[in-house]
Design a protein around this motif. Sequence first.
Motif: not given
Lengths: 112, 112
Positions: B38-40, B44-57, B69-77
């Motif tokens: 949990d809480d990745q 941590a995901f190697q996705l074949p799309v750009s960062k903004s597209t990742s955010t979208h998904h 999803q919840h924030y932890s520092g600059t990351s989202i877990l």
Amino acid sequence: MRALAHPDRGELQLDTVLSALSDPVRRRIIGQLADGPDDQACSAFQLPVSKSTSTHHFRVLREAGLIEQHYSGTSILNTLRAADLEARFPGLLQAVLQASRHEAPSPTAERL
Amino acid sequence: MRALAHPDRGELQLDTVLSALSDPVRRRIIGQLADGPDDQACSAFQLPVSKSTSTHHFRVLREAGLIEQHYSGTSILNTLRAADLEARFPGLLQAVLQASRHEAPSPTAERL
DNA sequence: CCCATTGTACGATAACTCTAGTAGTACGAA
DNA sequence: TTCGTACTACTAGAGTTATCGTACAATGGG
């Protein structure tokens, strides 16, 4: 003549199947086929869309490999490809059907 | 602040869930969450799309109720909402995960 | 405070989907 | 052959989705 293309069992794509199942009209068709007899004509389905839109949805289901269609006179008879789906994606169809029933208690009366 | 909206368990819609699962990028995220801890973080995901597209998904998955999803520092877990999904749509997630593994034998190496 | 990391917001574009109307084809019945 | 039924093909419009680039915000470490 008037042959209808169907994907083979081995050609079924999870993408296409899930995408086909994500539309409520198409889930309704699948549900009626699962609960009723095989070989139901398109006209046996009371769908809240026009005839041409119906044709579109049946085609999506056929091309995704969810149903088998064959001509019989002026009608097309539709059959759920339950065995093929179970072989390729075990449990998927049943899970979706159950979820669909749970979500729409009275499928015949729902507004959609 | 920076609160992230999540649907309640009772608000999960089959439409939205199936539609979210019909994209291979999103299935890959779900698969990695199911197989890993949990809480990745998103990174941590190697996705074949750009960062903004990742955010979208990730957003689509969260709004469909598939992940929390919840924030932890600059990351989202990110955590799979397996229990909620099982309660609302029994067997569905497992069936999709199994089908997904079957279709893509080596998820980390696949071209997508 | 400065900076790197992590992810979001916004704008844009191409592709796809759902919908319907209209016209047409295939078949069976009269 | 004429008609009605059943369904398809084609066209088109409105809406949604996937994708990306760029710019921006929030956090934590030095």
